[in-house]
Motif scaffolding. Sequence first.
Motif, mmCIF file in Angstrom:
data_model
loop_
_atom_site.group_PDB
_atom_site.id
_atom_site.type_symbol
_atom_site.label_atom_id
_atom_site.label_comp_id
_atom_site.label_asym_id
_atom_site.label_seq_id
_atom_site.Cartn_x
_atom_site.Cartn_y
_atom_site.Cartn_z
ATOM 1 N N GLN A 6 38.492 55.554 79.673
ATOM 2 C CA GLN A 6 38.840 56.653 80.580
ATOM 3 C C GLN A 6 37.726 57.691 80.520
ATOM 4 N N PRO A 7 36.727 57.521 81.365
ATOM 5 C CA PRO A 7 35.557 58.404 81.247
ATOM 6 C C PRO A 7 35.906 59.892 81.326
ATOM 7 N N ARG A 8 36.873 60.234 82.154
ATOM 8 C CA ARG A 8 37.194 61.653 82.316
ATOM 9 C C ARG A 8 37.563 62.295 80.970
ATOM 10 N N ASP A 9 38.444 61.623 80.230
ATOM 11 C CA ASP A 9 38.894 62.177 78.941
ATOM 12 C C ASP A 9 37.764 62.175 77.917
ATOM 13 N N VAL A 10 37.062 61.044 77.865
ATOM 14 C CA VAL A 10 35.973 60.903 76.901
ATOM 15 C C VAL A 10 34.945 61.993 77.128
ATOM 16 N N GLU A 11 34.598 62.223 78.407
ATOM 17 C CA GLU A 11 33.535 63.161 78.721
ATOM 18 C C GLU A 11 33.970 64.600 78.485
#
Length: 847
Positions: A6-11
């Motif tokens: 989940q790129p949004r959370d990771v980022e």
Amino acid sequence: MQPNYQPRDVERAAQAFWAEREAFHAAEDPGKPKFYCLSMFPYPSGKLHMGHVRNYTIGDVLTRYYRMRGMNVLQPMGWDAFGLPAENAAMANKVPPAKWTRDNIAYMKRQLQALGFALDWQRELATCDREYYRWNQWLFTRLFRKGLAYKKTGVVNWDPVDQTVLANEQVIDGRGWRTGALVEKREIPMYFFRITAYAEALLGALEKMAGWPEQVKLMQKNWIGRSEGVRLAFPYELGGEQRRLWVFTTRADTLMGATFCAIAAEHPIAVHAAKDNPALAAFVEECKRGAVMEADLAQLEKKGMPTGLSCTHPLTGEKIPVWVANYVLMGYGEGAVMGVPGHDERDYGFAQQYRLPIKCVIRTPAGDEVPAPWRPEYAEYGTCIRSGKYDGLDYAGAVDAIAADLEAKGLGEKQVQWRLRDWGISRQRYWGCPVPIIHCASCGDVPVPDEQLPVVLPEDLVPDGTGNPLNKLPAFTDTTCPSCGKPAKRETDTMDTFVDSSWYFARFACPDNGAAMLDARANYWMPVDQYIGGIEHAILHLLYSRFFTRALKEEGLLEVDEPFTNLLTQGMVLAESYYVESGSRREWINPADVEVTRDAKGKILSAKTRDGRAVVFDGIGTMSKSKNNGVDPQALIDKYGADTARFYTIFASPPTNTLEWSDESVEGSFRFLRRVWAYGLKYGAGPAPAGEPKAARHEIHNVLRQANYDLGKHQFNTVASAAMKILNALESIPGRNAASEEGLSILLRLLAPITPHLAHHLWRALGFGEDVMRAAWPEPDPAALEQEEIQYVVQVSGKTRGSVTVARSADQKSIESSALAAMHKYVADQRVKRIVIVPGRLINIVV
RNA sequence: GCCCGGGUGGCGAAACUGGUAGACGCAAGGGACUUAAAAUCCCUAGGCCGCAAGGCCGUACAGGUUCAAGUCCUGUCCCGGGCACCA
């Protein structure tokens, strides 16, 4: 770890981690090697375009890489905030340029932050801030007093309908972009920077700039254009007075072949001769029509007209006619040239067109005559013939002898000529840094005193396309003379925005200093160790910045001569552009809004707008506001996240290549990052390390060795490939063991500069450490690179026929015999002439 | 026109100092899993000829140097950047 990437959370989490620690704030630290990594700051045009993403991703990869290498890295960001597009937007939307610009800055800053660039935001600056541009003005007054800034007339594009000066970009096919009126050349007073005083220094230093691409140095060298020649005079008589027509030539050896002189339309002789010659006056007027761009002038049909005057050949005393020619430029050299049709292609064409005599005075590879048509050999160096006392001399001998004779007569001398012209900085525009000059009827041009700086630009004006609105604002223009106190007028011209961008890199070292332009911190950080930006800036911006750095050094503000030690010129991101013809104007349609039909080979058959209007395909070119062909990277970030956008721009092609945009192939980069995530998940759940598969370890270290080499030459796309190869190798290892643990840690560190968020998350989640940015850069283990056996490619007479595997210790004899044994089918009974062995690689049996 | 780059499969590209052309990917085709789809995994793939083994051709085009050329040299064509007021 979540089961899915989940790129949004990771980022978001990684960015919060960095923000909390002020991870990218750089402070001066004499104990560590400093590394100043700078990407060219953006013009805040509205939103980021792919060129920005590419530029800043490259810069960020370098920044994070050098951090992991243990350097004290500074990577700042700012805004090149003055300029024409803000005025155009203001006219279109009735919003002041200041507001439009600041809104854009706010939006684009959020985009840069979302991309996770390791920027030191505490040093942010915008060139439209009065605390920035006051130093432009301060420096201008210094240079003005020294004579390095001065006033003279310059030529501009004039729109006679709007009564306004047009930028070159606003002239389309010789007409004003808004009015469609034929543009005229007009001479107006302007301020110039005397960059020509530095021509020698700017040229000479290029040789020592090992960190710059040869291509860029060559372009600058040609631009500065040093040429050695002879300045010489053709005497003539005008109104009973003896005068001299000066010309410059690099081919004084051909002087005996001069059969005419050609002068620019603005030359005093032309102006004088036109007074009582209506036909000539009309021709001079014709030459003044059209725009000022050199590219247009160079492609004009060569035209001329006799002035009726003649001058005297300085050596033979012959009478030679003086012509006005549209290809002679007043701004270059003397505004006049000698015509030697026998040995110059342009003069040859001109002489043929107007039936002027052609004399052959050089023996060229083509012979002793110059019959039509023109041949390039006619212009080559050779021996003087039909040149009286100079017969038999070669180029150098003839130039020396002729220059000496001219000098003896007082009619010439050897001279070094530069192509470089002084830098005209005046712009008749509102949204820029005001030129700090006050015009006084009695004192002349008076620089604004330091204590009255900055001359503040009012920020609430909306231009209307008919000239500079500052001229209509008495509150701005009406002032008093600083030297005599009488009423005076303030200059309303603003500075070329290249002035703003010629020193911003130094100001990033001390953006908070309200008392001085630069301070000691600039000498800690300067020069920029790595500068990254588009190849389109190869000449102007980079040359102006080099000039400014020297001027700042002479002011005692900097200790360095050159601003940028290493330069990486990224290729442009190109896109197709389309327009709809509406009257004389073009309405540019964004490629995203064009529906294209192609043939099987991908060639465009037809194109329409979504509402069905026919669209003209204008070719592939740089993404620009004016052609409305920018691709918005935001959609990419929204859909896949910053790491995919970053990985894709790095992986797609090497930094210096042009990149023709296609958003179809981003999917693969996202898929790779998802695979990394999935591998991490599997690895984290795997059993404790055991065993060591040699082959995979060899593969991983070999790939790492190549990746480190590629990083050194800034070929980042193959570093991204290397990460993929390492993941492929890791996935071939069954279970979890020492090789996969080491391999994964190498993979994450290799990815950290490119996809920092993902690498940060996995590094922590899998227990490798607290912060991957603080981990050491991986180096290959020599033991893992060694191989017992070596595979040789075997060729027979240069044709590849197979391969043989031999022991690492094998000597030349045994390599030869095993190759011959393997190739007996191809060699058969032919005689072996020789055997070429390239150690470790290849054997070629020549029969 | 002048100055500087570039041209390799259907596409982005790789190829170390002149040494197996097409690594790594995208798109495509075939298959597995699935009720189905998505996702994932496996296989194929420069072109032509051939059932196959294999052969020939191939790095914009035309020549040249070399045992060997995408790489070096000469010429040509096409594309991109810059040409001084877009930034």
